[in-house]
Design an enzyme around this catalytic site. Structure first.
Site, PDB file in Angstrom:
ATOM      1  N   GLY A   1       0.827  -1.212   0.000  1.00 26.80           N
ATOM      2  CA  GLY A   1       0.000   0.000   0.000  1.00 26.80           C
ATOM      3  C   GLY A   1       0.857   1.256   0.000  1.00 26.80           C
TER       4      GLY A   1
ATOM      5  N   SER B   1       1.741   3.352  -2.591  1.00 21.12           N
ATOM      6  CA  SER B   1       1.645   4.361  -3.647  1.00 21.12           C
ATOM      7  C   SER B   1       0.404   5.224  -3.503  1.00 21.12           C
ATOM      8  CB  SER B   1       1.608   3.669  -5.011  1.00 21.12           C
ATOM      9  OG  SER B   1       2.893   3.494  -5.504  1.00 21.12           O
TER      10      SER B   1
ATOM     11  N   ALA C   1      -5.549   1.042  -6.683  1.00 25.91           N
ATOM     12  CA  ALA C   1      -5.434  -0.409  -6.478  1.00 25.91           C
ATOM     13  C   ALA C   1      -4.431  -0.716  -5.367  1.00 25.91           C
ATOM     14  CB  ALA C   1      -5.007  -1.086  -7.777  1.00 25.91           C
ATOM     15  N   SER C   2      -3.316  -0.023  -5.344  1.00 23.56           N
ATOM     16  CA  SER C   2      -2.286  -0.253  -4.306  1.00 23.56           C
ATOM     17  C   SER C   2      -2.869   0.037  -2.928  1.00 23.56           C
ATOM     18  CB  SER C   2      -1.061   0.630  -4.597  1.00 23.56           C
ATOM     19  OG  SER C   2      -0.402   1.049  -3.428  1.00 23.56           O
TER      20      SER C   2
ATOM     21  N   ASN D   1       8.055   2.350 -16.103  1.00 23.40           N
ATOM     22  CA  ASN D   1       8.609   3.447 -15.306  1.00 23.40           C
ATOM     23  C   ASN D   1      10.128   3.369 -15.189  1.00 23.40           C
ATOM     24  OD1 ASN D   1       5.836   2.612 -13.475  1.00 23.40           O
ATOM     25  ND2 ASN D   1       5.980   4.616 -14.440  1.00 23.40           N
TER      26      ASN D   1
ATOM     27  N   HIS E   1       9.348   4.345  -1.983  1.00 26.45           N
ATOM     28  CA  HIS E   1       9.814   3.008  -2.374  1.00 26.45           C
ATOM     29  C   HIS E   1      10.360   2.969  -3.789  1.00 26.45           C
ATOM     30  CE1 HIS E   1       5.759   3.070  -4.044  1.00 26.45           C
ATOM     31  NE2 HIS E   1       5.972   1.945  -4.690  1.00 26.45           N
TER      32      HIS E   1
ATOM     33  N   GLU F   1       8.787   9.897 -14.229  1.00 21.16           N
ATOM     34  CA  GLU F   1       8.307   8.511 -14.100  1.00 21.16           C
ATOM     35  C   GLU F   1       8.484   7.733 -15.402  1.00 21.16           C
ATOM     36  OE1 GLU F   1       6.181   7.202 -11.155  1.00 21.16           O
ATOM     37  OE2 GLU F   1       7.083   8.814  -9.990  1.00 21.16           O
TER      38      GLU F   1
ATOM     39  N   ARG G   1       2.954  13.167 -10.717  1.00 21.94           N
ATOM     40  CA  ARG G   1       4.296  12.591 -10.573  1.00 21.94           C
ATOM     41  C   ARG G   1       5.294  13.009 -11.653  1.00 21.94           C
ATOM     42  NH1 ARG G   1       3.998   6.229  -9.202  1.00 21.94           N
ATOM     43  NH2 ARG G   1       2.111   6.093  -7.952  1.00 21.94           N
TER      44      ARG G   1
ATOM     45  N   HIS H   1      -0.370   7.860 -13.768  1.00 21.61           N
ATOM     46  CA  HIS H   1       0.486   7.984 -14.951  1.00 21.61           C
ATOM     47  C   HIS H   1      -0.435   8.174 -16.157  1.00 21.61           C
ATOM     48  CE1 HIS H   1       3.534   5.291 -12.694  1.00 21.61           C
ATOM     49  NE2 HIS H   1       4.014   6.506 -12.707  1.00 21.61           N
TER      50      HIS H   1
ATOM     51  N   ASN I   1      -1.654  -4.112  -7.610  1.00 28.17           N
ATOM     52  CA  ASN I   1      -0.774  -3.017  -7.189  1.00 28.17           C
ATOM     53  C   ASN I   1      -0.821  -1.871  -8.200  1.00 28.17           C
ATOM     54  OD1 ASN I   1       0.513  -2.936  -4.726  1.00 28.17           O
ATOM     55  ND2 ASN I   1       2.093  -4.410  -5.297  1.00 28.17           N
TER      56      ASN I   1
ATOM     57  N   CYS J   1       2.153  -1.490 -18.008  1.00 30.27           N
ATOM     58  CA  CYS J   1       3.102  -1.060 -16.957  1.00 30.27           C
ATOM     59  C   CYS J   1       4.271  -2.014 -16.881  1.00 30.27           C
ATOM     60  CB  CYS J   1       2.453  -1.081 -15.577  1.00 30.27           C
ATOM     61  SG  CYS J   1       1.102   0.045 -15.363  1.00 30.27           S
TER      62      CYS J   1
HETATM   63  O1  SUG Z   1       4.205   3.306  -9.217  1.00 29.63           O
HETATM   64  N1  SUG Z   1       2.632   0.468  -7.893  1.00 29.63           N
HETATM   65  C1  SUG Z   1       3.197   1.156  -9.025  1.00 29.63           C
HETATM   66  C2  SUG Z   1       2.422   0.846 -10.270  1.00 29.63           C
HETATM   67  C3  SUG Z   1       3.109   1.379 -11.487  1.00 29.63           C
HETATM   68  C4  SUG Z   1       2.259   1.306 -12.697  1.00 29.63           C
HETATM   69  N2  SUG Z   1       2.966   1.778 -13.817  1.00 29.63           N
HETATM   70  C5  SUG Z   1       2.433   2.404 -14.869  1.00 29.63           C
HETATM   71  N3  SUG Z   1       1.246   2.920 -14.848  1.00 29.63           N
HETATM   72  N4  SUG Z   1       3.166   2.540 -15.912  1.00 29.63           N
HETATM   73  C6  SUG Z   1       3.241   2.664  -8.779  1.00 29.63           C
HETATM   74  O2  SUG Z   1       2.307   3.193  -8.175  1.00 29.63           O
HETATM   75  C7  SUG Z   1       2.573  -0.299  -5.582  1.00 29.63           C
HETATM   76  C8  SUG Z   1       3.510  -0.788  -4.543  1.00 29.63           C
HETATM   77  C9  SUG Z   1       2.849  -1.095  -3.242  1.00 29.63           C
HETATM   78  O3  SUG Z   1       1.866  -0.466  -2.888  1.00 29.63           O
HETATM   79  O4  SUG Z   1       3.365  -1.971  -2.510  1.00 29.63           O
HETATM   80  C10 SUG Z   1       3.282   0.400  -6.725  1.00 29.63           C
HETATM   81  O5  SUG Z   1       4.384   0.881  -6.563  1.00 29.63           O
END
Ligand code: SUG
Length: 444
Positions: free
Chosen positions: A20, A22, A27-28, A110, A137, A173, A210, A246, A361, A367
């Site tokens: 969790g 991001s 979704a994260s 990314n 992270h 990003e 971002r 993004h 996530n 992605c």
């Molecule tokens: O950066 N999720 C990534 C998902 C990246 C998606 N990339 C693109 N859209 N191109 C982010 O948010 C979740 C990690 C966590 O919650 O443990 C995370 O980093």
């Protein structure tokens, strides 16, 4: 010149979990604390990549990063052996441990912004690794990504830059906010840079923006792009507020086709006019805009319709959308996909793919990959162990089955055995992918 658009997928690492981490990625946030399946995730990712390799596309792999990043914990004052560092951090600052354990480098879109050699002044293929400074992270990825790109793309054909300075003005990003349109992959193209904010602006959005305009301006300069063929477009705040952290959550493009949601851009008219002007004399852009009335932005974001891979498949007359299975399960997106297939526009096929472990996530099929347009000479110069064929697929699958856990709960990150398991897996991986025995910091 003949060239192909290759996909390099981030190999999902052994510590894939739901931290969790991001903010702004719905979704994260929703799945924080749930149990993940590292083995299930890597098998899904390899399966998606292998299907495209089998269909005749050039498919590569980018290695996971070393996790946990104990050097980062050392910078934060923890000391002693790696085990002692991890143990103390888990007791005193478990949130930091969750950050240094994230398998987020899997989202290769990314990893970097990539400019094909047909667009650059020096005729080399340029990469700028993303600094990802907006989230803790991910801010630890840039240098390791640079190292990985240097080993996967060695030699004079390629220019791998350092990440931009780690400062909010240059928040970057990578390719997730970059689209390249062209007449043919090997010919000159138009590079579209979508940013969320200006570096100096006071941001009052619900979620972070971002990507800054300044970061992309710096990258376009460093890559030696022709300013006439570059377009800078502002993402709409509505899209960011709705969870499009993004641009590739609301837009995807390849060849001459741009597929995007009505609400993707702040000023849609100007954006499309600017793309047309930049493409003049090269190709006629085709715009496929999805109206809010057909697919509400909420559905677009929860299903990740635009995080599909838009693919120019060998021998196909129309493009294929490699869409997340969630698009088939969502009425509005399934119906829209059916309309595309039934029509006679440039997208003629839709394939649904299951990458649910990553989707939870906030990472869809697009992605998970970094697109790299390669001429024949460039393709020959790629580290061939990082290209996915039958043998590498079999080796990597067998390797993952031996090393990865079936299930991982965020509370398991305190288990010292996880670090050893992860390192044993990655140490072996450096041999499988011919990355060198000093690739990971723990090997040096
Ligand atoms: O950066 N999720 C990534 C998902 C990246 C998606 N990339 C693109 N859209 N191109 C982010 O948010 C979740 C990690 C966590 O919650 O443990 C995370 O980093």
């Amino acid at each position: 010149m003949t060239a192909v658009e290759a996909n390099f997928d981030g190999l999902i690492g052994p510590t894939h979990n739901y931290g969790g981490l991001s903010f702004g990625n719905i979704a994260s946030d929703k799945n924080r604390g749930a149990a993940s399946s590292p083995l299930g995730a890597v098998i899904e990712g390899l399966g998606k990549a292998k299907a495209l390799a089998d269909a005749g596309l050039v498919q590569g792999i980018l290695p996971p990063h070393a996790r946990p990043d104990t050097d980062y914990l050392r910078q934060l004052g923890f000391s002693g052996s790696d085990k002692a560092v991890l143990d103390a951090a888990w007791k005193k600052a478990p949130a930091l441990v969750r950050n240094v354990y994230s398998a987020s480098p899997m989202w290769a879109a990314n990893a970097a912004t990539v400019s094909p050699s047909a667009d650059t002044q020096d005729g080399r293929l340029h990469f700028t690794p993303a600094n990802l400074v907006t989230t803790l992270h991910r801010s630890i990825e840039g240098k390791a990504t640079q190292n990985a790109l240097e080993r996967v793309f060695p030699g004079h054909n390629f220019a791998v830059h350092a990440p931009l300075p780690a400062q909010s003005t240059f928040a970057d990003e990578g390719a997730a906010n970059h689209v390249r349109l062209c007449g043919e992959h090997g010919g000159p193209g138009v590079e579209i840079f979508v940013y969320g904010r200006e570096g100096s602006e006071a941001w009052d959005g619900r979620f972070p923006a971002r990507q800054t305009r300044e970061s992309f301006e710096a990258i376009a300069r460093a890559h030696g792009l022709d300013p006439v063929r570059c377009v800078f477009i502002r993402q709409s705040q509505d899209a960011i507020d709705a969870g499009a952290f993004h641009n590739d959550v609301v837009c995807v493009g390849t060849l001459n086709t741009l597929f995007f949601h009505e609400k993707a851009f702040a000023d849609r008219e100007t954006a499309l006019a600017d793309i047309r002007a930049a493409a003049k004399g090269l190709f006629d852009p085709v715009f496929i805009e999805v109206p809010e009335d057909d697919v509400p932005i909420r559905d677009a974001i929860s299903s990740y319709l635009f995080n599909s891979q838009l693919l120019d498949m060998p021998d196909a007359d129309r493009l294929m959308l490699n869409a997340p299975i969630e698009c088939e399960e969502t009425d509005s997106t399934r119906e829209f996909c059916q309309t595309l297939v039934n029509g006679n526009g440039s997208i003629g096929h839709v394939n649904y793919v299951d990458v649910r472990q990553s989707m939870r996530n906030g990472g869809g099929p697009a992605c998970l990959r970094l697109r790299v347009v390669l001429t024949e000479a460039e393709r020959d110069a790629v580290n061939s162990s990082c290209l996915l064929g039958d043998e590498q697929f079999a080796r990597l699958t067998e390797w993952a089955r031996r090393h990865y856990r079936e299930t991982l709960h965020p509370d398991d990150l305190g288990d010292p055995a996880l670090m050893d398991e992860s390192r044993a897996a990655l140490d072996e991986l450096t041999r499988l992918l011919s990355l060198g025995s000093d690739f990971y910091p723990f090997q040096r």
